[in-house]
Design a protein around this motif. Structure first.
Motif, short mmCIF file in Angstrom:
data_model
loop_
_atom_site.label_atom_id
_atom_site.label_comp_id
_atom_site.label_asym_id
_atom_site.label_seq_id
_atom_site.Cartn_x
_atom_site.Cartn_y
_atom_site.Cartn_z
N ARG A 1 0.81 -1.21 0.00
CA ARG A 1 0.00 0.00 0.00
C ARG A 1 0.85 1.27 0.00
NH1 ARG A 1 -4.47 -1.77 -1.90
NH2 ARG A 1 -5.53 0.15 -1.20
N GLU A 2 2.04 1.21 -0.56
CA GLU A 2 2.87 2.40 -0.61
C GLU A 2 2.24 3.48 -1.47
OE1 GLU A 2 6.19 0.87 -3.73
OE2 GLU A 2 5.73 -0.41 -2.00
N ARG A 3 2.49 4.74 -1.12
CA ARG A 3 1.85 5.87 -1.80
C ARG A 3 2.45 6.12 -3.17
NH1 ARG A 3 -0.14 4.23 2.81
NH2 ARG A 3 -1.84 5.55 3.53
N HIS A 4 3.73 6.06 -3.30
CA HIS A 4 4.39 6.25 -4.59
C HIS A 4 4.43 4.89 -5.27
CE1 HIS A 4 5.80 10.43 -4.21
NE2 HIS A 4 5.77 10.16 -2.93
N ARG A 5 3.54 4.69 -6.24
CA ARG A 5 3.34 3.37 -6.81
C ARG A 5 3.87 3.34 -8.24
NH1 ARG A 5 0.27 0.64 -3.47
NH2 ARG A 5 -0.30 -1.00 -4.94
N PHE A 6 4.74 2.39 -8.48
CA PHE A 6 5.23 2.09 -9.81
C PHE A 6 4.81 0.66 -10.09
CE2 PHE A 6 8.83 0.55 -12.53
CZ PHE A 6 8.51 1.31 -13.64
N MET A 7 3.65 0.50 -10.74
CA MET A 7 2.99 -0.79 -10.80
C MET A 7 3.82 -1.84 -11.54
SD MET A 7 0.38 -0.41 -8.96
CE MET A 7 -0.35 -2.02 -9.24
N LYS A 8 4.54 -1.44 -12.57
CA LYS A 8 5.38 -2.42 -13.28
C LYS A 8 6.39 -3.03 -12.32
CE LYS A 8 5.00 0.01 -17.72
NZ LYS A 8 4.08 1.04 -17.18
N GLY A 9 6.93 -2.20 -11.44
CA GLY A 9 7.88 -2.72 -10.45
C GLY A 9 7.20 -3.57 -9.40
N LEU A 10 6.00 -3.18 -8.97
CA LEU A 10 5.28 -3.96 -7.96
C LEU A 10 4.85 -5.31 -8.51
CD1 LEU A 10 3.03 -1.20 -6.31
CD2 LEU A 10 5.22 -2.13 -5.51
N PHE A 11 4.44 -5.34 -9.79
CA PHE A 11 4.11 -6.63 -10.41
C PHE A 11 5.31 -7.58 -10.34
CE2 PHE A 11 1.01 -4.21 -13.32
CZ PHE A 11 -0.05 -4.47 -12.48
N ALA A 12 6.50 -7.03 -10.59
CA ALA A 12 7.69 -7.87 -10.57
C ALA A 12 8.13 -8.20 -9.15
CB ALA A 12 8.83 -7.16 -11.32
N TRP A 13 7.91 -7.28 -8.21
CA TRP A 13 8.39 -7.46 -6.84
C TRP A 13 7.72 -8.65 -6.16
CZ3 TRP A 13 6.71 -7.72 -1.85
CH2 TRP A 13 7.66 -7.53 -0.85
N VAL A 14 6.41 -8.84 -6.40
CA VAL A 14 5.72 -9.93 -5.71
C VAL A 14 6.18 -11.30 -6.20
CG1 VAL A 14 3.67 -8.57 -5.18
CG2 VAL A 14 3.79 -9.79 -7.34
N GLY A 15 6.81 -11.33 -7.36
CA GLY A 15 7.35 -12.60 -7.84
C GLY A 15 6.28 -13.51 -8.41
#
Length: 324
Positions: free
Chosen positions: A179-193
């Motif tokens: 739930r971070e405020r500064h969201r870079f979704m392409k990176g979050l998609f990759a971060w969750v693995g």
């Protein structure tokens, strides 16, 4: 949310000023999803549009009971709007993310579903060609993905890949924990693995309307991605400061040596000013870089909600109303 409707698939579509293309998009999307043969819904998120996009969404909801409408209280940006759509997506099997501008053809969704297996949680659409984009935009996009690959800090973002993808329910549930405020979704998609697979497709030109992403927006988007998933810029500034300090010490030794050997001369004002301006520029750049990270820390500590919903109209379990 109504508990009686549990679609197998949810299609999340963030929209900003898409009134011209929305009816065409929904027609093509409906044809594709009906061909898949599983219960589905589409979640349209209005991100503070200034045209008749919201009215168009409600019109589609009147015609097609599988349409959900999430109207945000103002424009929060695409990344937040996408998160709002994922929050409201009720797909029990998979969630599909796609833009409404038809650059990502809805027909590719069938290929994503075909490539989706039990051992894969994400099938992402990788661009094979980028029709309708200038050479400069293609070059900057190519550079951005390669830079992110080197700065990703163990987070590998697939090159030439946007938000267009199919994700499993468990992956989306994991993603929504972030739930971070500064969201870079392409990176979050990759971060969750989780296991993933790519499907190549040809990106089409924008069908109608005008993109809200100019070069300034793309620059800020790239800065958001780099600072969200890497502290390497801070490390580089440290190394740069160390290197300049070593050069300054060497220059000081050279000045002292020249003074002892040849005496003190007043000449040298231009070189002195050049050094001062150079060091001042480096310092300001480093302070600005640190400020980018401090600003993000400040925004995270405020703990504000990511978005506010002005109205939510959930999908109903019924077929599309035939048009006269």
């Amino acid at each position: 949310m109504p508990s009686g409707f549990s679609p197998a698939f949810s299609v999340v579509v963030p929209c900003y000023n898409e009134q011209e293309v929305l009816p065409i998009f929904h027609q093509r999307l409906s044809a594709v999803m009906e061909g898949i043969g599983a219960p589905w819904e589409v979640v349209y998120v209005n991100d503070g549009s200034r045209d008749q996009t919201l009215a168009g969404m409600y019109a589609l909801a009147e015609q097609d009971g599988r349409v959900s409408v999430v109207n945000l209280s103002r424009n929060f940006g695409k990344e937040i709007a996408l998160t709002a759509g994922l929050d409201h997506a009720r797909g029990t099997r998979g969630i599909i993310v796609i833009d409404a501008d038809l650059q990502d053809p809805p027909e590719v969704i069938a290929d994503l579903v075909t490539a989706w297996t039990d051992d894969v949680d994400t099938v992402y659409a990788r661009r094979n060609t980028r029709e309708g984009e200038s050479i400069s935009k293609r070059l900057t996009a190519w550079m951005f993905y390669r830079v992110m690959k080197r700065l990703g800090n163990k987070v590998v973002i697939p090159p030439d890949t946007g938000d267009f993808r199919l994700m499993s329910r468990r992956l989306v549930d994991s993603l929504l924990l972030l739930r971070e405020r500064h969201r870079f979704m392409k990176g979050l998609f990759a971060w969750v693995g989780f296991p993933s697979r790519a499907v190549l497709y040809d990106r089409a030109p924008r069908s109608a309307g005008k993109s809200s992403f100019n070069y300034w927006s793309l620059w800020n988007f790239a800065l958001e991605g780099i600072t969200s998933f890497s502290v390497l810029p801070l490390q580089l500034s440290t190394y740069m400061g160390l290197g300049i300090s070593i050069l300054a010490v060497c220059y000081g030794i050279w000045i002292v040596g020249c003074t002892l050997l040849f005496g003190n001369r007043v000449a040298g004002y231009p070189s002195l000013m050049a050094v001062i301006l150079f060091l001042g520029g480096i310092q300001l750049m480093t302070v600005g870089l640190i400020g980018e990270y401090v600003g993000r820390i400040f925004n995270e500590t405020k703990k504000r909600p990511l978005y506010l919903v002005e109205a939510y109209r959930p999908a109903q379990e019924k077929e599309r109303t035939p048009e006269a």
